[in-house]
Design a protein around this motif. Structure first.
Motif, PDB file in Angstrom:
ATOM      1  N   MET A  81      52.126  43.232  82.528  1.00 18.19           N
ATOM      2  CA  MET A  81      51.581  44.508  82.993  1.00 18.19           C
ATOM      3  C   MET A  81      51.650  44.576  84.514  1.00 18.19           C
ATOM      4  SD  MET A  81      47.696  46.022  82.645  1.00 18.19           S
ATOM      5  CE  MET A  81      47.008  44.980  83.927  1.00 18.19           C
ATOM      6  N   THR A  82      52.044  45.733  85.008  1.00 14.26           N
ATOM      7  CA  THR A  82      52.020  46.016  86.444  1.00 14.26           C
ATOM      8  C   THR A  82      51.069  47.180  86.689  1.00 14.26           C
ATOM      9  OG1 THR A  82      54.316  45.285  86.721  1.00 14.26           O
ATOM     10  CG2 THR A  82      53.395  46.674  88.455  1.00 14.26           C
ATOM     11  N   LEU A  83      50.331  47.093  87.764  1.00 12.05           N
ATOM     12  CA  LEU A  83      49.427  48.162  88.158  1.00 12.05           C
ATOM     13  C   LEU A  83      49.935  48.747  89.463  1.00 12.05           C
ATOM     14  CD1 LEU A  83      45.550  48.000  88.073  1.00 12.05           C
ATOM     15  CD2 LEU A  83      46.749  49.023  89.991  1.00 12.05           C
ATOM     16  N   TYR A  84      50.146  50.066  89.475  1.00 20.87           N
ATOM     17  CA  TYR A  84      50.596  50.777  90.667  1.00 20.87           C
ATOM     18  C   TYR A  84      49.446  51.619  91.199  1.00 20.87           C
ATOM     19  CZ  TYR A  84      55.315  49.784  88.905  1.00 20.87           C
ATOM     20  OH  TYR A  84      56.460  49.164  88.442  1.00 20.87           O
ATOM     21  N   SER A  85      49.225  51.564  92.493  1.00 22.98           N
ATOM     22  CA  SER A  85      48.148  52.342  93.104  1.00 22.98           C
ATOM     23  C   SER A  85      48.675  53.094  94.322  1.00 22.98           C
ATOM     24  CB  SER A  85      46.997  51.423  93.516  1.00 22.98           C
ATOM     25  OG  SER A  85      45.979  52.160  94.176  1.00 22.98           O
ATOM     26  N   TYR A  86      48.256  54.344  94.462  1.00 22.72           N
ATOM     27  CA  TYR A  86      48.660  55.151  95.604  1.00 22.72           C
ATOM     28  C   TYR A  86      47.573  56.182  95.897  1.00 22.72           C
ATOM     29  CZ  TYR A  86      49.774  59.081  92.477  1.00 22.72           C
ATOM     30  OH  TYR A  86      49.693  60.108  91.569  1.00 22.72           O
ATOM     31  N   VAL A  87      47.687  56.835  97.039  1.00 19.98           N
ATOM     32  CA  VAL A  87      46.734  57.871  97.432  1.00 19.98           C
ATOM     33  C   VAL A  87      47.242  59.231  96.956  1.00 19.98           C
ATOM     34  CG1 VAL A  87      45.629  59.055  99.369  1.00 19.98           C
ATOM     35  CG2 VAL A  87      45.959  56.572  99.438  1.00 19.98           C
ATOM     36  N   VAL A  88      46.397  59.960  96.237  1.00 18.70           N
ATOM     37  CA  VAL A  88      46.732  61.327  95.814  1.00 18.70           C
ATOM     38  C   VAL A  88      46.382  62.240  96.990  1.00 18.70           C
ATOM     39  CG1 VAL A  88      46.379  63.132  94.109  1.00 18.70           C
ATOM     40  CG2 VAL A  88      46.195  60.734  93.429  1.00 18.70           C
ATOM     41  N   ALA A  89      47.363  62.480  97.836  1.00 13.27           N
ATOM     42  CA  ALA A  89      47.117  63.229  99.071  1.00 13.27           C
ATOM     43  C   ALA A  89      46.816  64.695  98.790  1.00 13.27           C
ATOM     44  CB  ALA A  89      48.317  63.101 100.003  1.00 13.27           C
ATOM     45  N   ARG A  90      47.443  65.238  97.749  1.00 10.62           N
ATOM     46  CA  ARG A  90      47.282  66.657  97.419  1.00 10.62           C
ATOM     47  C   ARG A  90      47.043  66.770  95.919  1.00 10.62           C
ATOM     48  NH1 ARG A  90      51.113  70.315  98.400  1.00 10.62           N
ATOM     49  NH2 ARG A  90      52.687  69.019  97.409  1.00 10.62           N
ATOM     50  N   ASP A  91      45.816  67.042  95.544  1.00  8.97           N
ATOM     51  CA  ASP A  91      45.437  67.047  94.127  1.00  8.97           C
ATOM     52  C   ASP A  91      45.246  68.473  93.628  1.00  8.97           C
ATOM     53  OD1 ASP A  91      44.594  66.154  91.602  1.00  8.97           O
ATOM     54  OD2 ASP A  91      42.497  66.121  92.242  1.00  8.97           O
ATOM     55  N   TYR A  92      46.329  69.047  93.107  1.00  9.45           N
ATOM     56  CA  TYR A  92      46.303  70.400  92.559  1.00  9.45           C
ATOM     57  C   TYR A  92      46.315  70.418  91.025  1.00  9.45           C
ATOM     58  CZ  TYR A  92      47.603  72.079  97.236  1.00  9.45           C
ATOM     59  OH  TYR A  92      47.627  72.352  98.587  1.00  9.45           O
TER      60      TYR A  92
ATOM     61  N   GLY B 211      59.955  52.551  88.469  1.00  9.52           N
ATOM     62  CA  GLY B 211      59.613  51.183  88.100  1.00  9.52           C
ATOM     63  C   GLY B 211      58.668  51.024  86.931  1.00  9.52           C
ATOM     64  N   ALA B 212      57.790  51.982  86.710  1.00 10.01           N
ATOM     65  CA  ALA B 212      56.736  51.806  85.706  1.00 10.01           C
ATOM     66  C   ALA B 212      57.311  51.752  84.293  1.00 10.01           C
ATOM     67  CB  ALA B 212      55.718  52.933  85.812  1.00 10.01           C
ATOM     68  N   GLN B 213      56.765  50.834  83.498  1.00 10.82           N
ATOM     69  CA  GLN B 213      57.188  50.642  82.118  1.00 10.82           C
ATOM     70  C   GLN B 213      56.008  50.891  81.179  1.00 10.82           C
ATOM     71  OE1 GLN B 213      60.420  49.968  81.482  1.00 10.82           O
ATOM     72  NE2 GLN B 213      60.819  49.920  83.695  1.00 10.82           N
ATOM     73  N   ARG B 214      56.319  50.990  79.908  1.00 13.58           N
ATOM     74  CA  ARG B 214      55.275  51.183  78.914  1.00 13.58           C
ATOM     75  C   ARG B 214      54.250  50.051  79.012  1.00 13.58           C
ATOM     76  NH1 ARG B 214      56.223  51.820  72.349  1.00 13.58           N
ATOM     77  NH2 ARG B 214      54.026  52.215  71.823  1.00 13.58           N
ATOM     78  N   GLY B 215      52.988  50.418  79.049  1.00 13.24           N
ATOM     79  CA  GLY B 215      51.911  49.448  79.164  1.00 13.24           C
ATOM     80  C   GLY B 215      51.436  49.215  80.579  1.00 13.24           C
ATOM     81  N   ASP B 216      52.210  49.692  81.573  1.00 12.00           N
ATOM     82  CA  ASP B 216      51.781  49.597  82.963  1.00 12.00           C
ATOM     83  C   ASP B 216      50.720  50.659  83.255  1.00 12.00           C
ATOM     84  OD1 ASP B 216      53.560  47.544  83.406  1.00 12.00           O
ATOM     85  OD2 ASP B 216      55.055  48.789  84.428  1.00 12.00           O
ATOM     86  N   TRP B 217      50.021  50.480  84.362  1.00 11.84           N
ATOM     87  CA  TRP B 217      48.982  51.425  84.783  1.00 11.84           C
ATOM     88  C   TRP B 217      49.356  52.053  86.116  1.00 11.84           C
ATOM     89  CZ3 TRP B 217      44.355  52.856  82.391  1.00 11.84           C
ATOM     90  CH2 TRP B 217      44.066  52.183  81.192  1.00 11.84           C
TER      91      TRP B 217
ATOM     92  N   HIS C 148      52.992  52.821  97.911  1.00 13.92           N
ATOM     93  CA  HIS C 148      52.109  52.377  96.843  1.00 13.92           C
ATOM     94  C   HIS C 148      51.934  50.865  96.896  1.00 13.92           C
ATOM     95  CE1 HIS C 148      56.113  51.752  94.981  1.00 13.92           C
ATOM     96  NE2 HIS C 148      55.526  50.737  94.352  1.00 13.92           N
ATOM     97  N   LEU C 149      50.929  50.398  96.188  1.00 13.05           N
ATOM     98  CA  LEU C 149      50.683  48.973  96.009  1.00 13.05           C
ATOM     99  C   LEU C 149      51.010  48.603  94.566  1.00 13.05           C
ATOM    100  CD1 LEU C 149      47.178  48.743  97.753  1.00 13.05           C
ATOM    101  CD2 LEU C 149      49.388  48.102  98.744  1.00 13.05           C
ATOM    102  N   SER C 150      51.564  47.398  94.365  1.00 12.71           N
ATOM    103  CA  SER C 150      51.869  46.981  92.992  1.00 12.71           C
ATOM    104  C   SER C 150      51.822  45.466  92.809  1.00 12.71           C
ATOM    105  CB  SER C 150      53.245  47.496  92.564  1.00 12.71           C
ATOM    106  OG  SER C 150      54.263  47.004  93.416  1.00 12.71           O
ATOM    107  N   HIS C 151      51.405  44.742  93.818  1.00 18.47           N
ATOM    108  CA  HIS C 151      51.364  43.280  93.708  1.00 18.47           C
ATOM    109  C   HIS C 151      49.911  42.819  93.689  1.00 18.47           C
ATOM    110  CE1 HIS C 151      55.685  43.084  94.213  1.00 18.47           C
ATOM    111  NE2 HIS C 151      55.580  43.841  95.292  1.00 18.47           N
ATOM    112  N   PHE C 152      49.378  42.728  92.496  1.00 15.29           N
ATOM    113  CA  PHE C 152      47.991  42.316  92.307  1.00 15.29           C
ATOM    114  C   PHE C 152      47.939  41.061  91.446  1.00 15.29           C
ATOM    115  CE2 PHE C 152      47.900  46.988  92.724  1.00 15.29           C
ATOM    116  CZ  PHE C 152      47.046  47.124  93.809  1.00 15.29           C
ATOM    117  N   ALA C 153      46.925  40.256  91.676  1.00 22.32           N
ATOM    118  CA  ALA C 153      46.719  39.072  90.845  1.00 22.32           C
ATOM    119  C   ALA C 153      46.334  39.508  89.433  1.00 22.32           C
ATOM    120  CB  ALA C 153      45.620  38.196  91.436  1.00 22.32           C
TER     121      ALA C 153
END
Length: 211
Positions: free
Chosen positions: A1-12, A35-41, A166-171
């Motif tokens: 599993m990979t987790l991707y995180s980013y800032v939602v700068a404009r939330d419409y 990059g995101a695959q099934r099961g990733d967040w 985005h960030l994607s390298h988490f323990a």
């Protein structure tokens, strides 16, 4: 599993689009969509501009990926095609791309100009021909919740990007703990987008290029 995180700068409610039973990411964030695959967040945190820099806007688990053509034609997502003469929710529909005669067609939408195609957004969005579809999501929008400090400053890791990209390298333990916290709220649409009613949903308004 990979987790991707980013800032939602404009939330419409456009990217991501949390309506009609599925949370989808169909525009913007091409590297995450690639990059995101099934099961990733995929996790979106709030913008400092709106005073939400320490809060969670949404989290979605990727259940499937589709090409734009498949997304456009799939009966499940016809309601996500934009209609600028209907409700705000419909106006911000994200199902806006398909091919015809080998060329990309862009529906009149939040990413088009008022009376014409926005070529810059077409190029940016379709650079990666991939739509992420959730099978589990929680979306808080303007009711964004505070992210516990352990996910913001704990052991040198943080879920908050603090800028573009985005960030994607988490323990593994960090990801496991974060997902457990997110899923404790239960799935579903908990609130409307931050900028849902603040601006008109007309094409050409507040466009800019997504990060």
């Amino acid at each position: 599993m990979t987790l991707y995180s980013y800032v939602v700068a404009r939330d419409y409610g456009f990217a991501p689009n949390p309506f009609y039973g599925h949370c989808t990411l169909a525009t913007c964030k091409p590297q995450i969509r690639k990059g995101a695959q099934r099961g990733d967040w995929v996790v979106g945190t709030g913008s400092k501009k709106h005073g939400l820099g320490d809060r969670l806007i949404y989290a979605m688990r990727v259940g499937e990926t589709l090409t734009f053509d498949r997304y456009w034609s799939d009966p499940r997502f016809l309601s996500k095609r934009p209609n600028l003469h209907a409700s705000i929710k419909q106006a911000f529909g994200d199902n806006i791309y398909h091919r015809a005669g080998g060329q990309w067609c862009q529906a009149r939408s939040h990413h088009s100009h008022k009376d014409s195609t926005n070529r810059a957004n077409v190029s940016h969005d379709t650079h990666v021909d991939r739509v992420l579809v959730s099978d589990w999501f929680v979306y808080f929008g303007k009711g964004a919740i505070i992210i516990p400090e352990r996910f913001r400053r704990g052991k040198g890791e943080t879920i908050i990007r603090g800028g573009q990209g985005h960030l994607s390298h988490f323990a593994p333990e960090f990801m496991k703990d974060f997902v457990e916290w997110v899923t404790s709220f239960g799935p579903g649409l908990k609130g409307e987008p931050v900028e849902f009613r603040r601006h008109l949903a007309r094409p050409g308004a507040h466009l800019g290029r997504c990060a």
